[in-house]
Write an enzyme that holds these catalytic residues in place. Structure first.
Site, PDB file in Angstrom:
ATOM      1  N   GLU A  54      42.490 -38.508  73.659  1.00  0.00           N
ATOM      2  CA  GLU A  54      42.519 -39.966  73.491  1.00  0.00           C
ATOM      3  C   GLU A  54      43.027 -40.327  72.108  1.00  0.00           C
ATOM      4  O   GLU A  54      43.806 -41.272  71.949  1.00  0.00           O
ATOM      5  CB  GLU A  54      41.117 -40.536  73.727  1.00  0.00           C
ATOM      6  CG  GLU A  54      41.016 -42.042  73.583  1.00  0.00           C
ATOM      7  CD  GLU A  54      40.643 -42.477  72.181  1.00  0.00           C
ATOM      8  OE1 GLU A  54      41.068 -43.569  71.755  1.00  0.00           O
ATOM      9  OE2 GLU A  54      39.925 -41.726  71.514  1.00  0.00           O
TER      10      GLU A  54
ATOM     11  N   ASP B   2      46.416 -42.496  71.919  1.00  0.00           N
ATOM     12  CA  ASP B   2      46.410 -43.811  71.288  1.00  0.00           C
ATOM     13  C   ASP B   2      47.637 -43.984  70.403  1.00  0.00           C
ATOM     14  O   ASP B   2      48.279 -45.043  70.410  1.00  0.00           O
ATOM     15  CB  ASP B   2      45.127 -43.960  70.464  1.00  0.00           C
ATOM     16  CG  ASP B   2      45.073 -45.254  69.683  1.00  0.00           C
ATOM     17  OD1 ASP B   2      44.972 -46.313  70.310  1.00  0.00           O
ATOM     18  OD2 ASP B   2      45.148 -45.212  68.441  1.00  0.00           O
TER      19      ASP B   2
ATOM     20  N   ASP C 248      39.773 -45.395  77.102  1.00  0.00           N
ATOM     21  CA  ASP C 248      39.909 -44.099  76.428  1.00  0.00           C
ATOM     22  C   ASP C 248      40.589 -43.074  77.330  1.00  0.00           C
ATOM     23  O   ASP C 248      41.431 -42.286  76.875  1.00  0.00           O
ATOM     24  CB  ASP C 248      38.533 -43.572  76.021  1.00  0.00           C
ATOM     25  CG  ASP C 248      37.978 -44.257  74.787  1.00  0.00           C
ATOM     26  OD1 ASP C 248      38.714 -45.032  74.146  1.00  0.00           O
ATOM     27  OD2 ASP C 248      36.792 -44.027  74.467  1.00  0.00           O
TER      28      ASP C 248
ATOM     29  N   GLU D 275      44.336 -43.493  77.637  1.00  0.00           N
ATOM     30  CA  GLU D 275      44.998 -42.953  76.446  1.00  0.00           C
ATOM     31  C   GLU D 275      44.960 -41.428  76.438  1.00  0.00           C
ATOM     32  O   GLU D 275      45.929 -40.783  76.004  1.00  0.00           O
ATOM     33  CB  GLU D 275      44.343 -43.517  75.200  1.00  0.00           C
ATOM     34  CG  GLU D 275      44.613 -45.005  75.013  1.00  0.00           C
ATOM     35  CD  GLU D 275      43.925 -45.612  73.818  1.00  0.00           C
ATOM     36  OE1 GLU D 275      44.361 -46.682  73.380  1.00  0.00           O
ATOM     37  OE2 GLU D 275      42.938 -45.015  73.323  1.00  0.00           O
TER      38      GLU D 275
END
Length: 222
Positions: free
Chosen positions: A43, A47, A115, A118
């Protein structure tokens, strides 16, 4: 390690069958399971990949100045938008959660859904590189980027974009009260935008209460 349903799901949204089962299993695993490897590291990577992919896309297609580009970027990569994307994908049932997290509605949690989206982008980047990850992002975010007419935004996404567009701090959600027996729980949530106001709403799940609070906030202040 991956089920047939997981593999079909990942193939649909990444464009190819998963090659490293352990990598994708990790991307779908929440810490509540007790597993050593969970989605958190992927994650973190995803991101950044998502942010770069959207920033590059906005630079390519939009004539807006830096300030407006930043506002759109913040809205498009927000946790609310990522969670809305997860719901459109039908991601929830593929996330591996511990019993308590499942009982607490983890499959509908904005934080967990956002989350894991990502994390999947991060896993795509690790396994197949930048071009594949960018293609995944552009496929998933096509409607959000184009802002297609008639596509109603999720209330939390709409509030997030309203706050960004009006140069306000991002909305903050707080659980105010949890009442009732386990079979009939009621959650009261308050959403606040600093300098604007706060609204509370109650529902049978924390996620629904947050959605109602966002909707009522928009009706009252937007």
């Amino acid at each position: 390690m991956l089920s047939d349903a997981d593999r079909a799901f990942l193939t649909k949204y990444t464009g190819k069958a998963p090659g490293n089962d352990a990598l994708w299993f990790e991307a779908l695993t929440h810490g509540s399971t007790g597993e050593k490897r969970t989605y958190e590291r992927l994650e973190f990577l995803g991101d950044r990949v998502l942010g770069l992919a959207i920033a590059e896309w906005l630079h390519d297609v939009s004539p807006d100045d830096e300030g407006r580009l930043s506002q759109r970027l913040n809205a498009l990569v927000s946790r609310n938008t990522c969670a809305a994307m997860a719901r459109e994908m039908g991601l929830g049932p593929h996330i591996r959660l511990g019993k308590q997290a499942r009982d607490d509605g983890g499959q509908e949690s904005d934080n967990i859904l956002g989350d894991v989206v990502e994390a999947l982008i991060g896993a795509c980047f690790v396994e197949s590189g930048w071009e594949a990850a960018r293609s995944m992002v552009r496929s998933l975010w096509a409607d959000a980027m184009e802002g297609k007419a008639g596509k109603r935004k999720h209330p939390k996404s709409a509030l997030q974009e309203w706050a960004a567009g009006n140069k306000r701090r991002m909305p903050e959600y707080q659980l105010v009260e949890r009442t009732g027996p386990d079979h009939a729980l009621r959650f009261t949530v308050e959403v606040t935008v600093h300098g604007v106001g706060a609204v509370q709403a109650t529902s049978s799940s924390k996620q629904d209460a947050e959605t109602l609070a966002a909707e009522e906030f928009m009706e009252k202040y937007a």
